[in-house]
Design an enzyme around this catalytic site. Sequence first.
Site, PDB file in Angstrom:
ATOM      1  N   GLU A 265       0.836  -1.206   0.000  1.00 45.44           N
ATOM      2  CA  GLU A 265       0.000   0.000   0.000  1.00 45.44           C
ATOM      3  C   GLU A 265       0.872   1.258   0.000  1.00 45.44           C
ATOM      4  O   GLU A 265       1.867   1.339   0.718  1.00 45.44           O
ATOM      5  CB  GLU A 265      -0.880  -0.009   1.251  1.00 45.44           C
ATOM      6  CG  GLU A 265      -1.743   1.211   1.436  1.00 45.44           C
ATOM      7  CD  GLU A 265      -2.458   1.221   2.779  1.00 45.44           C
ATOM      8  OE1 GLU A 265      -3.422   1.995   2.924  1.00 45.44           O
ATOM      9  OE2 GLU A 265      -2.056   0.460   3.683  1.00 45.44           O
ATOM     10  N   LYS A 328      -9.999   1.983  -2.777  1.00 47.78           N
ATOM     11  CA  LYS A 328     -10.387   1.433  -1.486  1.00 47.78           C
ATOM     12  C   LYS A 328     -11.770   1.920  -1.066  1.00 47.78           C
ATOM     13  O   LYS A 328     -12.059   3.115  -1.100  1.00 47.78           O
ATOM     14  CB  LYS A 328      -9.346   1.825  -0.432  1.00 47.78           C
ATOM     15  CG  LYS A 328      -9.585   1.233   0.947  1.00 47.78           C
ATOM     16  CD  LYS A 328      -8.476   1.674   1.904  1.00 47.78           C
ATOM     17  CE  LYS A 328      -8.664   1.074   3.287  1.00 47.78           C
ATOM     18  NZ  LYS A 328      -7.621   1.550   4.227  1.00 47.78           N
ATOM     19  N   CYS A 378      -5.363  -2.795   3.061  1.00 46.45           N
ATOM     20  CA  CYS A 378      -5.193  -2.589   4.501  1.00 46.45           C
ATOM     21  C   CYS A 378      -6.407  -3.053   5.307  1.00 46.45           C
ATOM     22  O   CYS A 378      -6.724  -4.230   5.369  1.00 46.45           O
ATOM     23  CB  CYS A 378      -4.877  -1.113   4.751  1.00 46.45           C
ATOM     24  SG  CYS A 378      -4.431  -0.721   6.458  1.00 46.45           S
TER      25      CYS A 378
END
Length: 500
Positions: A265, A328, A378
Amino acid sequence: MTKIIMKNTSLSIVAGILLSISLPNFYIPFAFIIGFFILFQLTAENSYKYTLFYSFITGFSFALFSYYWIIKAINYYGGVNIFVSILLLILFSFFYSILYFVSFSLILKGFINRFGLIAIFLAPFLWVLIEISREYFPYSGFPWNLAGYMISYMHPIENLASYIGIYGLSFIVILISSLIFYSIKRKNIIYFALAVIIFIVPYTFFSFYKKSFYGKSYKIAILQGNIEEDIKQNDKKYSDYILNVYLNLFKKAVKQNPDLIILPESAVPFFYFSESEIKDKFFKEIKPYKIPFLIGLDNFMYIDDKLYLFNSLFLFDENHNLVDFYNKIKLVPFGEYTPFPFKLFSSLFPYLEGYDFKSGERMNILNYKDFKFIPLICFEAIFPNFVSDFAKKGNIIVNVSNDAWFGKTSAPFQHFEMARIRAVETGRFLIRATNTGISAVILPDGTVEKKLPLFKRDILIADVKLLSENTFWIKYKNILFILFIILFIGYISFLIKRSS
């Protein structure tokens, strides 16, 4: 009276600690049984007022010991004043306890008062219902450290998650605790024996159960740069350093001739849709290497003439042309945006630099040749229902993360365990690429095939397979939930009939 209150308050603190140390990275086996026993006893034997107080203390204690790393993340790495950081942890623990522990205990108390101690067997239903709500509330949800993770690390037991998910494991944790509590209070060994059977039968079965994974193998390379968070936060000053770390790892990985390279990330400080020297240098340096790769990048995009910031995962082919990207969806409150009504206090979070990330809108699979990547960035790996819905059309999970925020705390281990169980629930290989670790390749039965430890700069080479068959959990989780509700209502009906 004062001595009793002090004693019970101390017991409440102990209960919270025992529940906390049942989770990563402590893993004290079955400490949760004592923790829940204390919580159940304080709930059953006290008035509503004291049940509220003792359950609050238990939840507050649990939150402080389980989430102490919040201070490290927002103070040391986020630049938030230490006193403000401590205050934020206290506020977090306060609301966490009220929302989950107090609500659970007060509802359970009502049932016990109405139906007697046998209503303790409603506890697994109540607890799991609250856990399911945590996937969606507050804000985008926070299903971190669910009770199921208190037994998921036990290798044979974890395989149950492919059938009943982590919520099913949570149900087992509370059911076993309830049975033992009832057995001791009623001095009836049958309930204790039933608790042992509920654990031993699946443990024994899955101890002899070996699943094989068929299909073509693909060699992948994971790059773990181990860039300190304070350096990443000052990426303008250290942009060349960060770039060179990942370029060197990329070139090292190429020598192993992988089919795919994965970077974590926000790996390199450039925006793909904007021109920059860092971006040009990165693609120039990797141009000779005809290998596809995935990379996490912050991403500025214009939508309807308005500029938005996304946290994205980009897929490039062997010629380094953009294939697709994923924005995301599940953002971290106070980590990637300041939620309402806390906008007024956004100045307390200097690491956000005055702007919020925007949530993505599509659960899009990233397709490349035979690969159908399920991209999780994440925080997204902790959401059981989100991941199982996402996984239906994919054949391999890629979870990129930057756990440098957590430092040397229990949080990276907690995060890793939650991601690992997503592999079991979905029956997919899971590739986890993180900046500071724990990077790993996890098999669909939860086995950690290979991993890189925390704070090590290296590459990980491993073979993966592409699996499309959906697990029992993915196929039937909605039906399982309906059966769960039917059993819940059915047991309440039984109690009503029994007491009339």
